[in-house]
Design a protein around this motif. Structure first.
Motif, PDB file in Angstrom:
ATOM      1  N   ARG A  26      42.263  33.813  35.541  1.00 41.00           N
ATOM      2  CA  ARG A  26      41.045  33.400  34.821  1.00 41.00           C
ATOM      3  C   ARG A  26      40.442  34.536  34.000  1.00 41.00           C
ATOM      4  O   ARG A  26      39.231  34.796  34.052  1.00 41.00           O
ATOM      5  CB  ARG A  26      40.005  32.862  35.807  1.00 41.00           C
ATOM      6  CG  ARG A  26      40.470  31.600  36.506  1.00 41.00           C
ATOM      7  CD  ARG A  26      39.605  31.266  37.685  1.00 41.00           C
ATOM      8  NE  ARG A  26      40.230  30.296  38.554  1.00 41.00           N
ATOM      9  CZ  ARG A  26      40.016  30.199  39.860  1.00 41.00           C
ATOM     10  NH1 ARG A  26      39.184  31.023  40.450  1.00 41.00           N
ATOM     11  NH2 ARG A  26      40.619  29.297  40.573  1.00 41.00           N
ATOM     12  N   GLY A  27      41.300  35.240  33.288  1.00 36.47           N
ATOM     13  CA  GLY A  27      40.833  36.287  32.370  1.00 36.47           C
ATOM     14  C   GLY A  27      40.517  37.615  33.010  1.00 36.47           C
ATOM     15  O   GLY A  27      40.004  38.514  32.347  1.00 36.47           O
ATOM     16  N   GLU A  28      40.812  37.729  34.299  1.00 36.27           N
ATOM     17  CA  GLU A  28      40.546  39.000  34.993  1.00 36.27           C
ATOM     18  C   GLU A  28      41.802  39.473  35.710  1.00 36.27           C
ATOM     19  O   GLU A  28      42.642  38.662  36.092  1.00 36.27           O
ATOM     20  CB  GLU A  28      39.428  38.816  36.023  1.00 36.27           C
ATOM     21  CG  GLU A  28      38.065  38.622  35.392  1.00 36.27           C
ATOM     22  CD  GLU A  28      36.997  38.253  36.397  1.00 36.27           C
ATOM     23  OE1 GLU A  28      35.921  38.848  36.319  1.00 36.27           O
ATOM     24  OE2 GLU A  28      37.254  37.383  37.235  1.00 36.27           O
ATOM     25  N   ILE A  29      41.868  40.793  35.892  1.00 32.75           N
ATOM     26  CA  ILE A  29      43.003  41.315  36.643  1.00 32.75           C
ATOM     27  C   ILE A  29      42.684  41.223  38.134  1.00 32.75           C
ATOM     28  O   ILE A  29      41.676  41.759  38.599  1.00 32.75           O
ATOM     29  CB  ILE A  29      43.323  42.770  36.230  1.00 32.75           C
ATOM     30  CG1 ILE A  29      43.962  42.756  34.837  1.00 32.75           C
ATOM     31  CG2 ILE A  29      44.271  43.415  37.242  1.00 32.75           C
ATOM     32  CD1 ILE A  29      44.449  44.090  34.366  1.00 32.75           C
ATOM     33  N   LEU A  30      43.569  40.526  38.821  1.00 32.32           N
ATOM     34  CA  LEU A  30      43.367  40.353  40.259  1.00 32.32           C
ATOM     35  C   LEU A  30      43.912  41.551  41.012  1.00 32.32           C
ATOM     36  O   LEU A  30      43.297  42.060  41.958  1.00 32.32           O
ATOM     37  CB  LEU A  30      44.105  39.074  40.700  1.00 32.32           C
ATOM     38  CG  LEU A  30      43.490  38.230  41.771  1.00 32.32           C
ATOM     39  CD1 LEU A  30      42.063  37.848  41.422  1.00 32.32           C
ATOM     40  CD2 LEU A  30      44.331  36.973  41.966  1.00 32.32           C
ATOM     41  N   LYS A  31      45.062  42.042  40.559  1.00 32.15           N
ATOM     42  CA  LYS A  31      45.700  43.152  41.271  1.00 32.15           C
ATOM     43  C   LYS A  31      46.800  43.734  40.395  1.00 32.15           C
ATOM     44  O   LYS A  31      47.500  43.000  39.695  1.00 32.15           O
ATOM     45  CB  LYS A  31      46.293  42.621  42.587  1.00 32.15           C
ATOM     46  CG  LYS A  31      46.979  43.630  43.454  1.00 32.15           C
ATOM     47  CD  LYS A  31      46.013  44.371  44.341  1.00 32.15           C
ATOM     48  CE  LYS A  31      46.747  45.399  45.197  1.00 32.15           C
ATOM     49  NZ  LYS A  31      45.828  46.358  45.815  1.00 32.15           N
ATOM     50  N   VAL A  32      46.962  45.051  40.443  1.00 35.33           N
ATOM     51  CA  VAL A  32      48.095  45.706  39.776  1.00 35.33           C
ATOM     52  C   VAL A  32      48.826  46.513  40.830  1.00 35.33           C
ATOM     53  O   VAL A  32      48.191  47.242  41.605  1.00 35.33           O
ATOM     54  CB  VAL A  32      47.633  46.662  38.659  1.00 35.33           C
ATOM     55  CG1 VAL A  32      48.839  47.277  37.941  1.00 35.33           C
ATOM     56  CG2 VAL A  32      46.745  45.953  37.659  1.00 35.33           C
ATOM     57  N   GLY A  33      50.134  46.400  40.892  1.00 39.67           N
ATOM     58  CA  GLY A  33      50.875  47.200  41.855  1.00 39.67           C
ATOM     59  C   GLY A  33      52.320  46.787  41.945  1.00 39.67           C
ATOM     60  O   GLY A  33      52.769  45.875  41.238  1.00 39.67           O
ATOM     61  N   THR A  34      53.035  47.469  42.814  1.00 39.39           N
ATOM     62  CA  THR A  34      54.433  47.085  43.052  1.00 39.39           C
ATOM     63  C   THR A  34      54.432  45.797  43.861  1.00 39.39           C
ATOM     64  O   THR A  34      53.393  45.403  44.410  1.00 39.39           O
ATOM     65  CB  THR A  34      55.165  48.170  43.847  1.00 39.39           C
ATOM     66  OG1 THR A  34      54.517  48.287  45.113  1.00 39.39           O
ATOM     67  CG2 THR A  34      55.131  49.507  43.124  1.00 39.39           C
ATOM     68  N   LEU A  35      55.598  45.199  43.952  1.00 39.81           N
ATOM     69  CA  LEU A  35      55.676  43.944  44.706  1.00 39.81           C
ATOM     70  C   LEU A  35      55.257  44.175  46.170  1.00 39.81           C
ATOM     71  O   LEU A  35      54.532  43.356  46.756  1.00 39.81           O
ATOM     72  CB  LEU A  35      57.101  43.386  44.627  1.00 39.81           C
ATOM     73  CG  LEU A  35      57.326  42.054  45.337  1.00 39.81           C
ATOM     74  CD1 LEU A  35      56.420  40.972  44.784  1.00 39.81           C
ATOM     75  CD2 LEU A  35      58.775  41.628  45.214  1.00 39.81           C
ATOM     76  N   ASP A  36      55.677  45.318  46.726  1.00 36.58           N
ATOM     77  CA  ASP A  36      55.298  45.636  48.118  1.00 36.58           C
ATOM     78  C   ASP A  36      53.790  45.718  48.259  1.00 36.58           C
ATOM     79  O   ASP A  36      53.216  45.197  49.210  1.00 36.58           O
ATOM     80  CB  ASP A  36      55.927  46.971  48.538  1.00 36.58           C
ATOM     81  CG  ASP A  36      57.437  46.853  48.670  1.00 36.58           C
ATOM     82  OD1 ASP A  36      57.919  45.714  48.844  1.00 36.58           O
ATOM     83  OD2 ASP A  36      58.119  47.883  48.564  1.00 36.58           O
ATOM     84  N   GLU A  37      53.182  46.394  47.296  1.00 33.63           N
ATOM     85  CA  GLU A  37      51.725  46.536  47.354  1.00 33.63           C
ATOM     86  C   GLU A  37      51.033  45.175  47.257  1.00 33.63           C
ATOM     87  O   GLU A  37      50.056  44.915  47.946  1.00 33.63           O
ATOM     88  CB  GLU A  37      51.231  47.436  46.219  1.00 33.63           C
ATOM     89  CG  GLU A  37      51.545  48.888  46.433  1.00 33.63           C
ATOM     90  CD  GLU A  37      51.172  49.731  45.233  1.00 33.63           C
ATOM     91  OE1 GLU A  37      50.602  50.795  45.431  1.00 33.63           O
ATOM     92  OE2 GLU A  37      51.448  49.308  44.101  1.00 33.63           O
ATOM     93  N   LEU A  38      51.557  44.344  46.392  1.00 33.77           N
ATOM     94  CA  LEU A  38      50.950  43.020  46.239  1.00 33.77           C
ATOM     95  C   LEU A  38      51.132  42.191  47.508  1.00 33.77           C
ATOM     96  O   LEU A  38      50.221  41.495  47.951  1.00 33.77           O
ATOM     97  CB  LEU A  38      51.564  42.277  45.042  1.00 33.77           C
ATOM     98  CG  LEU A  38      51.360  42.893  43.666  1.00 33.77           C
ATOM     99  CD1 LEU A  38      51.987  42.022  42.593  1.00 33.77           C
ATOM    100  CD2 LEU A  38      49.891  43.078  43.358  1.00 33.77           C
ATOM    101  N   GLN A  39      52.340  42.316  48.087  1.00 32.49           N
ATOM    102  CA  GLN A  39      52.607  41.540  49.307  1.00 32.49           C
ATOM    103  C   GLN A  39      51.744  42.016  50.470  1.00 32.49           C
ATOM    104  O   GLN A  39      51.407  41.243  51.356  1.00 32.49           O
ATOM    105  CB  GLN A  39      54.091  41.633  49.663  1.00 32.49           C
ATOM    106  CG  GLN A  39      54.929  40.709  48.780  1.00 32.49           C
ATOM    107  CD  GLN A  39      56.425  40.932  48.925  1.00 32.49           C
ATOM    108  OE1 GLN A  39      56.866  42.016  49.333  1.00 32.49           O
ATOM    109  NE2 GLN A  39      57.204  39.927  48.566  1.00 32.49           N
ATOM    110  N   ASN A  40      51.395  43.311  50.444  1.00 30.92           N
ATOM    111  CA  ASN A  40      50.554  43.854  51.524  1.00 30.92           C
ATOM    112  C   ASN A  40      49.060  43.719  51.232  1.00 30.92           C
ATOM    113  O   ASN A  40      48.230  44.153  52.037  1.00 30.92           O
ATOM    114  CB  ASN A  40      50.881  45.342  51.744  1.00 30.92           C
ATOM    115  CG  ASN A  40      52.291  45.520  52.288  1.00 30.92           C
ATOM    116  OD1 ASN A  40      52.785  44.630  52.984  1.00 30.92           O
ATOM    117  ND2 ASN A  40      52.940  46.612  51.937  1.00 30.92           N
TER     118      ASN A  40
END
Lengths: 279, 275
Positions: free
Chosen positions: B238-252
């Protein structure tokens, strides 16, 4: 006794007038906007033509020649047929009309002036608007919808410089040339009919025509066709560039480009005559 | 999962990445289209390191296409800055933008090949426009790029309309890299392709990064593809960054929304928005 008149009616009428006024104002605003965009686009074309090489955006001469072939050379057959038909028609109408005054021989004067000053630029303008203006609008609209224009921009190729400027230059060269060609064919067709009906030789027709026409008359027609060329390309480009709505939008843009071009040609023609005859 | 090894060290804040050059830096980017009550992009901040594959993911209406148009300098934002190779493209002079664009390539979603030209002419166009080389040299360059994307030389004489979806994407990639750009943008590179062709395109993107050391930004909604190719992922919502990171970081990540979007949890996520 009660008043049966509906008190809502005047209110509705005022609302109706108000709504129509808003629509009219929007149309005027949109027209003024398009006029401004058209002027900017024309200026941008001239800019790329003159200063493109300093911006690493040179207008390619081969592309201009390609467009000249497309707009001018490939249009010669249909331009010839149309001009021939108009020459015959004008001669027929002229002789029939002038016969009532016993002045059939004056058909040469009537045809020569009307063809060179009016009919050739007008008919060739309408022909090029229908043939090349529609093609340009459809091409740009399709390219816009399929992101080809974005692709050009991302490659640092300015679409106006790459697509529009060569077409504008080619039309500016070819439309007056087509008009000149049309002058010759229309007058030749008229001469043919006049020889057939009045027995006037081609030589006599030619000499009389050349005696009537001067450089001003010819330049009048060619000058108008140059203005028509600018109108056709700018209107087609604006309609192509601002298309929306998929395949249907392309169709709408193309139709709008042709209709507006023809309308612009006829209105400009009238204004041109008004300007020339008043001065 | 057959996932490509992440970018060396993987972690954006690791010492390795701190030393890496930031090729793209986006700061507080706001884009609002006229007539829209809300901004399409609401203060986007992220960066892309040299030599990495950054995947921008998001559903329909998340603003990823708008963000891509901003990154490739097709549109201007309302506020904020975008630095490519250290230059703010929001306020860049035309000649500098020209030079910058020669260092980047874009592969559009539908290919955006010029339909009036053959594939060969499509590949030659940027070379002819920007390089002062002999025609034979330029033809060699275009043939090299065509073979790099595993397309047959006979493709050169074909019209774009004669190509299959997968071939069209490859040809578009070949055109995007024909000028040897340092930075490549791919818009939905595997969208609309069958799984085998989609996987081949993913492999090709990884090959481009590894063999040509390109920095690649991929905008996609395809999770499988994103997880395979990404060194880092930016999730837009929705026009905002929810999260930036590696896949591991996102999964954690403990952010439930991120988890929902990664898993495609039908109860919490509008799955259709990702399709």
């Amino acid at each position: 006794m009660t008043d049966n008149r509906d008190p809502i009616i005047p209110v509705r009428f005022i609302a109706f007038v108000g709504q129509r006024s808003i629509v009219a104002a929007r149309c005027i605003r949109s027209g003024v906007e398009e006029l401004g965009l058209g002027t900017t686009l024309f200026a941008e074309c001239l800019f790329w033509l003159g200063f493109g090489k300093y911006r690493h955006q040179t207008v390619r001469v081969p592309t201009i020649f390609e467009q000249m072939m497309e707009i001018g050379i490939f249009a010669i057959p249909i331009a010839t047929v149309l001009s021939f038909a108009i020459g015959i028609t004008l001669a027929m109408q002229g002789i029939a009309l002038l016969k009532t005054f016993g002045a059939e021989s004056q058909v040469v004067l009537a045809v020569a002036l009307s063809v060179v000053r009016e009919f050739s630029p007008l008919i060739m303008g309408i022909l090029v608007a229908g043939r090349s203006g529609s093609a340009l609008a459809a091409r740009l609209a399709t390219m816009n919808l399929s992101q080809e224009l974005d692709a050009l921009r991302s490659m640092s190729i300015n679409p106006v410089r790459f697509l529009v400027t060569p077409t504008l230059i080619a039309t500016l060269i070819m439309l007056p040339l087509l008009t000149f060609w049309s002058d010759i064919i229309t007058l030749a067709a008229s001469a043919l009919y006049t020889w057939n009906q009045l027995g006037m030789s081609f030589q006599a027709y030619g000499v009389t025509t050349l005696g009537i026409l001067n450089a001003n008359h010819i330049m009048h027609g060619l000058g108008k066709s140059a203005i028509f060329a600018v109108l056709i390309v700018i209107i087609a480009t604006l309609n192509g560039l601002f298309v929306s709505g998929g395949a249907e939008g392309v169709g709408r843009a193309t139709t709008r480009a042709v209709v507006l071009s023809i309308a612009a040609i006829i209105i400009t023609d009238m204004l041109f005559i008004l300007l020339v005859t008043q001065s | 999962m057959n996932r490509h090894p992440p970018f060396p060290s993987g972690l954006p804040n690791s010492p390795d990445n701190k030393e890496k050059e930031r090729i793209i830096e986006v700061e507080n980017l706001v884009v609002q289209y006229p007539g829209n009550p809300e901004p399409t992009l609401k203060g986007i901040d992220f960066h892309v390191y040299s030599g990495e594959i950054m995947v921008i993911m998001g559903g329909s209406g998340s603003g990823k296409s708008t963000l891509l148009r901003q990154l490739i300098a097709l549109d201007k934002p309302n506020s904020g800055s975008i630095r490519l190779f250290g230059k703010n493209i929001v306020k860049i002079p035309p000649l500098d933008l020209h030079d910058l664009r020669l260092r980047m390539g874009v592969a559009f979603q539908g290919g955006a090949m010029f339909n009036s030209m053959t594939v060969g002419e499509n590949l030659l166009l940027p070379l002819r426009e920007h390089l002062n080389l002999a025609e034979t040299q330029m033809e060699i360059m275009s043939r090299m790029k065509l073979s790099f994307v595993n397309l047959d030389m006979s493709t050169l004489d074909k019209m774009p309309s004669e190509l299959s979806g997968g071939m069209l994407k490859r040809a578009a990639l070949a055109r995007a890299i024909v000028m040897d750009p340092l930075l490549l943008f791919c818009d939905e590179p595997s969208a609309g392709l069958d799984p085998a062709v989609s996987a081949a395109i993913d492999d090709l993107i990884i090959k481009l990064r590894d063999a040509l050391n390109m920095t690649i930004v991929v905008v996609t909604h395809e999770r499988t593809s994103a997880f395979k190719i990404a060194d880092r992922i930016t999730i837009l919502d929705r026009g905002e960054i929810l999260k930036v990171g590696t896949l591991d970081e996102l999964q954690n990540s403990k952010n439930q929304r991120v988890q929902d979007l990664l898993i495609g949890n039908a109860e919490n996520v509008d799955v259709n928005a990702w399709l």
